[in-house]
Write a protein that holds these residues in place. Structure first.
Motif, PDB file in Angstrom:
ATOM      1  N   ILE A 163       0.831  -1.202   0.000  1.00 49.40           N
ATOM      2  CA  ILE A 163       0.000   0.000   0.000  1.00 49.40           C
ATOM      3  C   ILE A 163       0.866   1.253   0.000  1.00 49.40           C
ATOM      4  O   ILE A 163       0.624   2.205  -0.770  1.00 49.40           O
ATOM      5  N   VAL A 164       1.884   1.277   0.830  1.00 46.86           N
ATOM      6  CA  VAL A 164       2.789   2.438   0.883  1.00 46.86           C
ATOM      7  C   VAL A 164       3.483   2.627  -0.458  1.00 46.86           C
ATOM      8  O   VAL A 164       3.554   3.739  -0.994  1.00 46.86           O
ATOM      9  N   ASP A 165       3.998   1.535  -1.031  1.00 42.54           N
ATOM     10  CA  ASP A 165       4.710   1.623  -2.303  1.00 42.54           C
ATOM     11  C   ASP A 165       3.816   2.162  -3.415  1.00 42.54           C
ATOM     12  O   ASP A 165       4.219   3.026  -4.203  1.00 42.54           O
ATOM     13  N   VAL A 166       2.587   1.642  -3.504  1.00 41.28           N
ATOM     14  CA  VAL A 166       1.667   2.066  -4.566  1.00 41.28           C
ATOM     15  C   VAL A 166       1.239   3.522  -4.361  1.00 41.28           C
ATOM     16  O   VAL A 166       1.154   4.292  -5.326  1.00 41.28           O
ATOM     17  N   ALA A 167       1.007   3.912  -3.129  1.00 46.34           N
ATOM     18  CA  ALA A 167       0.613   5.298  -2.847  1.00 46.34           C
ATOM     19  C   ALA A 167       1.712   6.270  -3.262  1.00 46.34           C
ATOM     20  O   ALA A 167       1.440   7.326  -3.862  1.00 46.34           O
ATOM     21  N   ILE A 168       2.958   5.920  -2.971  1.00 47.51           N
ATOM     22  CA  ILE A 168       4.081   6.787  -3.342  1.00 47.51           C
ATOM     23  C   ILE A 168       4.249   6.826  -4.857  1.00 47.51           C
ATOM     24  O   ILE A 168       4.440   7.900  -5.461  1.00 47.51           O
ATOM     25  N   LYS A 169       4.161   5.665  -5.502  1.00 46.54           N
ATOM     26  CA  LYS A 169       4.416   5.585  -6.936  1.00 46.54           C
ATOM     27  C   LYS A 169       3.336   6.272  -7.757  1.00 46.54           C
ATOM     28  O   LYS A 169       3.621   6.872  -8.812  1.00 46.54           O
ATOM     29  N   THR A 170       2.073   6.215  -7.313  1.00 46.44           N
ATOM     30  CA  THR A 170       0.958   6.742  -8.118  1.00 46.44           C
ATOM     31  C   THR A 170       0.397   8.054  -7.577  1.00 46.44           C
ATOM     32  O   THR A 170      -0.488   8.636  -8.205  1.00 46.44           O
ATOM     33  N   ASN A 171       0.886   8.495  -6.404  1.00 42.15           N
ATOM     34  CA  ASN A 171       0.331   9.681  -5.731  1.00 42.15           C
ATOM     35  C   ASN A 171      -1.156   9.516  -5.408  1.00 42.15           C
ATOM     36  O   ASN A 171      -1.890  10.513  -5.284  1.00 42.15           O
ATOM     37  N   ALA A 172      -1.603   8.271  -5.323  1.00 39.59           N
ATOM     38  CA  ALA A 172      -3.000   8.019  -4.984  1.00 39.59           C
ATOM     39  C   ALA A 172      -3.202   8.150  -3.480  1.00 39.59           C
ATOM     40  O   ALA A 172      -2.293   7.886  -2.687  1.00 39.59           O
ATOM     41  N   LYS A 173      -4.399   8.574  -3.112  1.00 44.33           N
ATOM     42  CA  LYS A 173      -4.772   8.616  -1.700  1.00 44.33           C
ATOM     43  C   LYS A 173      -5.474   7.282  -1.371  1.00 44.33           C
ATOM     44  O   LYS A 173      -6.551   7.014  -1.886  1.00 44.33           O
ATOM     45  N   ILE A 174      -4.842   6.515  -0.540  1.00 45.16           N
ATOM     46  CA  ILE A 174      -5.360   5.181  -0.238  1.00 45.16           C
ATOM     47  C   ILE A 174      -5.710   5.083   1.246  1.00 45.16           C
ATOM     48  O   ILE A 174      -4.863   5.351   2.103  1.00 45.16           O
ATOM     49  N   SER A 175      -6.953   4.726   1.510  1.00 45.26           N
ATOM     50  CA  SER A 175      -7.419   4.543   2.892  1.00 45.26           C
ATOM     51  C   SER A 175      -7.637   3.057   3.146  1.00 45.26           C
ATOM     52  O   SER A 175      -8.201   2.350   2.306  1.00 45.26           O
ATOM     53  N   ASP A 230      -8.811   7.210  -3.653  1.00 41.21           N
ATOM     54  CA  ASP A 230      -9.360   8.476  -4.134  1.00 41.21           C
ATOM     55  C   ASP A 230      -8.610   8.938  -5.371  1.00 41.21           C
ATOM     56  O   ASP A 230      -7.409   8.686  -5.519  1.00 41.21           O
ATOM     57  N   GLY A 231      -9.323   9.661  -6.255  1.00 42.78           N
ATOM     58  CA  GLY A 231      -8.657  10.269  -7.396  1.00 42.78           C
ATOM     59  C   GLY A 231      -9.485  10.176  -8.649  1.00 42.78           C
ATOM     60  O   GLY A 231     -10.625   9.687  -8.650  1.00 42.78           O
ATOM     61  N   SER A 232      -8.883  10.646  -9.747  1.00 43.60           N
ATOM     62  CA  SER A 232      -9.540  10.555 -11.042  1.00 43.60           C
ATOM     63  C   SER A 232      -9.616   9.102 -11.476  1.00 43.60           C
ATOM     64  O   SER A 232      -8.955   8.225 -10.905  1.00 43.60           O
ATOM     65  N   LYS A 233     -10.402   8.859 -12.532  1.00 41.45           N
ATOM     66  CA  LYS A 233     -10.511   7.498 -13.052  1.00 41.45           C
ATOM     67  C   LYS A 233      -9.149   6.987 -13.506  1.00 41.45           C
ATOM     68  O   LYS A 233      -8.794   5.828 -13.271  1.00 41.45           O
ATOM     69  N   ASP A 234      -8.363   7.867 -14.129  1.00 41.64           N
ATOM     70  CA  ASP A 234      -7.029   7.462 -14.587  1.00 41.64           C
ATOM     71  C   ASP A 234      -6.137   7.099 -13.403  1.00 41.64           C
ATOM     72  O   ASP A 234      -5.386   6.110 -13.462  1.00 41.64           O
ATOM     73  N   ALA A 235      -6.200   7.895 -12.339  1.00 38.91           N
ATOM     74  CA  ALA A 235      -5.377   7.634 -11.158  1.00 38.91           C
ATOM     75  C   ALA A 235      -5.780   6.314 -10.500  1.00 38.91           C
ATOM     76  O   ALA A 235      -4.931   5.531 -10.069  1.00 38.91           O
ATOM     77  N   ILE A 236      -7.085   6.059 -10.449  1.00 40.91           N
ATOM     78  CA  ILE A 236      -7.571   4.803  -9.859  1.00 40.91           C
ATOM     79  C   ILE A 236      -7.134   3.618 -10.710  1.00 40.91           C
ATOM     80  O   ILE A 236      -6.683   2.588 -10.192  1.00 40.91           O
ATOM     81  N   ASP A 237      -7.231   3.768 -12.045  1.00 41.58           N
ATOM     82  CA  ASP A 237      -6.831   2.677 -12.935  1.00 41.58           C
ATOM     83  C   ASP A 237      -5.333   2.385 -12.824  1.00 41.58           C
ATOM     84  O   ASP A 237      -4.906   1.226 -12.878  1.00 41.58           O
ATOM     85  N   THR A 238      -4.535   3.459 -12.665  1.00 47.23           N
ATOM     86  CA  THR A 238      -3.090   3.271 -12.502  1.00 47.23           C
ATOM     87  C   THR A 238      -2.785   2.536 -11.202  1.00 47.23           C
ATOM     88  O   THR A 238      -1.957   1.615 -11.169  1.00 47.23           O
TER      89      THR A 238
END
Length: 347
Positions: free
Chosen positions: A285-297, A319-327
């Motif tokens: 979770i930490v790795d993906v949040a850093i790599k994609t700048n996604a907000k993950i709860s 959280d985020g745009s559709k593109d951010a979620i897909d990434t």
């Protein structure tokens, strides 16, 4: 080691009524594995295990032990085969008027062993199951777990290659059940046994079985490595059974969260992540949040252990745009065993 080919068993209840208990069951049980068969009451579990040692005769199909089709054996030859197949039962089936020593000695006497051979073998077996000091007591003086240990020692008396367990822990409390399962695992490793466990208790499968078959209405509905079946059950019955042991909080969590199947602006995606084996410990979770700048709860999580292998479930909201979620979804899919989109929450 044990191969069942297209087994059918039909019981003729009366002149006009029959029961098709097994419907074309095929299994291949490997040497040295602990194989579990689970199902609801009446599914055909006990019939299946009684066919393996030919206590029941199949209506059609084959039972093959070590490459030999035993379905056509004479009763005399079957008696020899059964000496290589031990069996333990839910109700222990001990002789109440005989001591522990005599209970374990019983199959050896039937097999014609000499008195000194019997004594040596019985004492070895009692030591093996942790009952060195119980040789001269009677079953009524034993706890349920101790009685089952006597049953195991008796089943091992003739040095079998196969041990069949028919609901062997159903009459025991959870702590005693765990101790018996640990004993079975130890015996498998020490003696090279192949063990078949019939049960309706998924905790039994979870703790000690290498592979599992789910039987439903006389047919095998699902089969595979235990951890794989727990991680990704395919059939409704298997999902129901697994849900009694893992993912217990998911339904409660989703019951008060409204999720939609389509993405809407400013919504966030909910995912169920399944982690398996060593990767359950990765900081995904930490790795993906850093790599994609996604907000993950993190909304919920649970780690189980299947035969000492971690199996983790994590519910997250991204959280985020559709593109951010897909990434984020692509990154997660590359890192974990399984990713399931639960839906989208509109804030």
């Amino acid at each position: 080691m044990i191969k069942l080919e297209n087994l059918h068993k039909i019981y003729q209840l009366d002149k006009n009524t029959s029961l098709h208990a097994l419907k074309g069951v095929s299994l291949n049980i490997k040497k040295g594995e602990i194989f579990g068969v689970i199902g609801l009451s009446g599914a055909g579990k006990s019939t299946l295990i009684r066919l393996i040692n030919m206590l029941e005769t199949p209506s059609s199909g084959k039972v093959i032990i070590d490459g030999e089709d035993i379905t056509s054996y004479s009763e005399a030859n079957l008696r020899k085969v059964r000496q290589s197949i031990g069996m333990i039962f839910q109700q222990f089936n001990l002789l109440s008027s005989a001591t522990v020593f005599d209970n374990v000695a019983f199959p050896l006497k039937i097999a014609g062993f000499k008195k000194d051979e019997i004594k040596k073998r019985v004492l070895e077996l009692l030591s093996l199951v942790g009952l060195d000091d119980k040789a001269n007591v009677y079953p009524a003086q034993l706890s349920g777990g101790q009685k089952q240990r006597v049953g195991i020692a008796r089943a091992l008396a003739t040095n079998p290659k196969i041990l069949l367990c028919d609901e062997a822990t159903s009459a025991l409390d959870p702590k005693t059940t765990s101790s018996i399962l640990k004993l079975l695992c130890s015996l498998r490793d020490r003696l090279g046994l192949t063990i078949v466990i019939i049960t309706h208790q998924l905790e039994v499968i979870k703790e000690c079985c290498d592979r599992v078959a789910v039987i439903d209405g006389g047919v095998i509905s699902e089969m595979g490595d235990t951890i794989e079946v727990f991680a990704s059950p395919q059939k409704d019955l298997t999902k129901h059974l697994v849900a009694t042991v893992v993912r217990r909080d998911l339904d409660d969590l989703l019951s008060y969260t409204k999720l939609y199947s389509e993405y809407k602006e400013n919504s966030r995606a909910w995912f169920l992540l399944t982690f398996l084996g060593d990767r359950a410990n990765d900081p995904v979770i930490v790795d993906v949040a850093i790599k994609t700048n996604a907000k993950i709860s993190i909304m919920a999580g649970q780690i189980n252990h299947i035969q000492n292998q971690p199996l983790g479930f994590l519910v997250i909201a991204v959280d985020g745009s559709k593109d951010a979620i897909d990434t984020a979804l692509k990154e997660l899919t590359d890192r974990v065993y399984k990713v399931e989109l639960l839906g989208y929450e509109v804030e």
